[in-house]
Design an enzyme around this catalytic site. Sequence first.
Site, PDB file in Angstrom:
ATOM      1  N   LYS A  54       0.812  -1.225   0.000  1.00 32.77           N
ATOM      2  CA  LYS A  54       0.000   0.000   0.000  1.00 32.77           C
ATOM      3  C   LYS A  54       0.842   1.270   0.000  1.00 32.77           C
ATOM      4  O   LYS A  54       0.395   2.313  -0.450  1.00 32.77           O
ATOM      5  CB  LYS A  54      -0.960   0.018   1.198  1.00 32.77           C
ATOM      6  CG  LYS A  54      -2.054  -1.017   1.058  1.00 32.77           C
ATOM      7  CD  LYS A  54      -3.306  -0.630   1.818  1.00 32.77           C
ATOM      8  CE  LYS A  54      -4.410  -1.636   1.550  1.00 32.77           C
ATOM      9  NZ  LYS A  54      -5.584  -1.449   2.383  1.00 32.77           N
TER      10      LYS A  54
ATOM     11  N   LYS B 261     -12.161  -5.011  -1.741  1.00 32.55           N
ATOM     12  CA  LYS B 261     -13.044  -3.852  -1.790  1.00 32.55           C
ATOM     13  C   LYS B 261     -12.397  -2.735  -2.585  1.00 32.55           C
ATOM     14  O   LYS B 261     -13.061  -2.039  -3.338  1.00 32.55           O
ATOM     15  CB  LYS B 261     -13.251  -3.288  -0.375  1.00 32.55           C
ATOM     16  CG  LYS B 261     -13.969  -4.147   0.601  1.00 32.55           C
ATOM     17  CD  LYS B 261     -14.218  -3.299   1.865  1.00 32.55           C
ATOM     18  CE  LYS B 261     -13.989  -4.050   3.149  1.00 32.55           C
ATOM     19  NZ  LYS B 261     -12.699  -3.845   3.768  1.00 32.55           N
TER      20      LYS B 261
ATOM     21  N   LYS C 164      -6.171 -11.266  -4.869  1.00 39.30           N
ATOM     22  CA  LYS C 164      -7.294 -11.423  -3.944  1.00 39.30           C
ATOM     23  C   LYS C 164      -8.430 -10.489  -4.349  1.00 39.30           C
ATOM     24  O   LYS C 164      -8.189  -9.344  -4.727  1.00 39.30           O
ATOM     25  CB  LYS C 164      -6.784 -11.061  -2.543  1.00 39.30           C
ATOM     26  CG  LYS C 164      -7.756 -11.298  -1.418  1.00 39.30           C
ATOM     27  CD  LYS C 164      -7.291 -10.600  -0.158  1.00 39.30           C
ATOM     28  CE  LYS C 164      -7.289  -9.086  -0.332  1.00 39.30           C
ATOM     29  NZ  LYS C 164      -7.250  -8.316   0.917  1.00 39.30           N
TER      30      LYS C 164
HETATM   31  P1  TYM Z   1     -10.815  -6.209   5.538  1.00 41.01           P
HETATM   32  O1  TYM Z   1     -11.810  -5.123   5.799  1.00 41.01           O
HETATM   33  O2  TYM Z   1      -9.879  -6.048   4.409  1.00 41.01           O
HETATM   34  O3  TYM Z   1     -11.586  -7.568   5.353  1.00 41.01           O
HETATM   35  C1  TYM Z   1     -12.560  -8.001   6.290  1.00 41.01           C
HETATM   36  C2  TYM Z   1     -12.523  -9.517   6.403  1.00 41.01           C
HETATM   37  O4  TYM Z   1     -12.796 -10.120   5.138  1.00 41.01           O
HETATM   38  C3  TYM Z   1     -11.760 -11.032   4.803  1.00 41.01           C
HETATM   39  N1  TYM Z   1     -11.548 -11.014   3.347  1.00 41.01           N
HETATM   40  C4  TYM Z   1     -11.555 -12.081   2.553  1.00 41.01           C
HETATM   41  N2  TYM Z   1     -11.753 -13.403   2.806  1.00 41.01           N
HETATM   42  C5  TYM Z   1     -11.699 -14.251   1.760  1.00 41.01           C
HETATM   43  N3  TYM Z   1     -11.454 -13.861   0.494  1.00 41.01           N
HETATM   44  C6  TYM Z   1     -11.246 -12.555   0.191  1.00 41.01           C
HETATM   45  N4  TYM Z   1     -11.020 -12.165  -1.060  1.00 41.01           N
HETATM   46  C7  TYM Z   1     -11.304 -11.600   1.251  1.00 41.01           C
HETATM   47  N5  TYM Z   1     -11.143 -10.253   1.306  1.00 41.01           N
HETATM   48  C8  TYM Z   1     -11.289  -9.914   2.604  1.00 41.01           C
HETATM   49  C9  TYM Z   1     -10.545 -10.519   5.546  1.00 41.01           C
HETATM   50  O5  TYM Z   1      -9.579 -11.529   5.722  1.00 41.01           O
HETATM   51  C10 TYM Z   1     -11.161 -10.048   6.838  1.00 41.01           C
HETATM   52  O6  TYM Z   1     -11.340 -11.126   7.725  1.00 41.01           O
HETATM   53  N6  TYM Z   1      -7.362  -5.387   9.045  1.00 41.01           N
HETATM   54  C11 TYM Z   1      -8.688  -5.927   8.799  1.00 41.01           C
HETATM   55  C12 TYM Z   1      -9.760  -5.316   9.683  1.00 41.01           C
HETATM   56  C13 TYM Z   1      -9.470  -5.390  11.127  1.00 41.01           C
HETATM   57  C14 TYM Z   1      -9.544  -6.555  11.956  1.00 41.01           C
HETATM   58  C15 TYM Z   1      -9.187  -6.113  13.263  1.00 41.01           C
HETATM   59  C16 TYM Z   1      -9.886  -7.884  11.710  1.00 41.01           C
HETATM   60  C17 TYM Z   1      -9.088  -4.351  11.922  1.00 41.01           C
HETATM   61  N7  TYM Z   1      -8.917  -4.775  13.194  1.00 41.01           N
HETATM   62  C18 TYM Z   1      -9.168  -7.005  14.333  1.00 41.01           C
HETATM   63  C19 TYM Z   1      -9.846  -8.771  12.796  1.00 41.01           C
HETATM   64  C20 TYM Z   1      -9.488  -8.327  14.081  1.00 41.01           C
HETATM   65  C21 TYM Z   1      -9.067  -5.661   7.359  1.00 41.01           C
HETATM   66  O7  TYM Z   1      -8.647  -4.694   6.773  1.00 41.01           O
HETATM   67  O8  TYM Z   1     -10.000  -6.518   6.867  1.00 41.01           O
END
Ligand code: TYM
Length: 328
Positions: A113, A196, A193
């Site tokens: 990023k 969003k 992957k």
């Molecule tokens: P984020 O917002 O990118 O994604 C949210 C959740 O969705 C899962 N995910 C996927 N799973 C399968 N295939 C995909 N293509 C895919 N894209 C996203 C992610 O693995 C995630 O579980 N850093 C985190 C948010 C966060 C968080 C936390 C999560 C902040 N604090 C504490 C757990 C615990 C994030 O940006 O996820």
Amino acid sequence: KPRVLSGITATGKLTIGNYIGALSVWAAEQDRYENFFFIADLHALTIPENIKADALRERIKEIVALYLACGLDPAKSVLFQQSRVPAHASLAWIFDCVTPVGWLERMTQYKSKSQTATPSAGLFTYPALMAADILLYQAAYVPVGDDQRQHIEITRDIAQRFNHLFGEAFRVPEPLIRASGARIMGLDDPTVKMSKSLAETRDGHAIGLLDPPSKIRKAVMRAVTDSGSEVRGDAIGPGVDNLLTLFEVLSGTDRASSLRQFEGQGYGTLKKAVAEVAIERVGAIQSRYTEIRADETYLEKTLIEGAEKATAVADRTLSTAMRLTGLL
Ligand code: TYM
């Protein structure tokens, strides 16, 4: 019951990747755990060039409504907005001071990023905030998609380093990652992957949870496959693998039975089947979503009650950390 905590960052529209890797698992396992699920709005500020205040406000409500529409039940799960629980930002600062810069420099998400925008300090220290999110709740498990593995790893390292430097304050959590479907790939490019952020600029990249059926059908039918023309179990490339995975997780089958169904069939047949199951699943979520999203009073009440319950737990842990460091 063991405690789980997880969240989704409030940037961009949720995709079926978020649903399969995270939300659907949270909802399905709600009765097995004591649950905390939140909207990571502080994490949404790390690339300030992309922020529009009204859009962020809207996104927060959209996500809480989607949590509810996907089956998260406020009677079983604490649903909350991160910024309404000030302990997250407070503990994150303490963790900024406990985390060696070298650990942050190794994070692959930062490396990728920081190539594009003017990288902010928040983007760099993001993992310390994420560690605070998890460790404040003494979570035993963190149900996430495969891409979050390294973040859980550094969370464990930060917990152990704090415990070692100041005394036992934090439980060291484990990731909970599903065997199949933990990494849904982009329809337009099965080597990256589904995300969003890519969905914002690339039509046909993702299935959005709020996309209309026509858009979903178009994206799936145009999905990049392999160079062949029919499904062959002994020669599955990344594009067909992704389509089979989508079909399997959305229809509740496994690879052996999906191959029995599609072996020797043209890619078009598989794509049609994927589009149908995706439209059906997303359609059911959308009809609940529309109703819930219209009830602003209920959404606000959910967030107020969630913040109260989360604060009670988080403040206890923060006090322990503050006592151990001498701040209290
Ligand atoms: P984020 O917002 O990118 O994604 C949210 C959740 O969705 C899962 N995910 C996927 N799973 C399968 N295939 C995909 N293509 C895919 N894209 C996203 C992610 O693995 C995630 O579980 N850093 C985190 C948010 C966060 C968080 C936390 C999560 C902040 N604090 C504490 C757990 C615990 C994030 O940006 O996820």
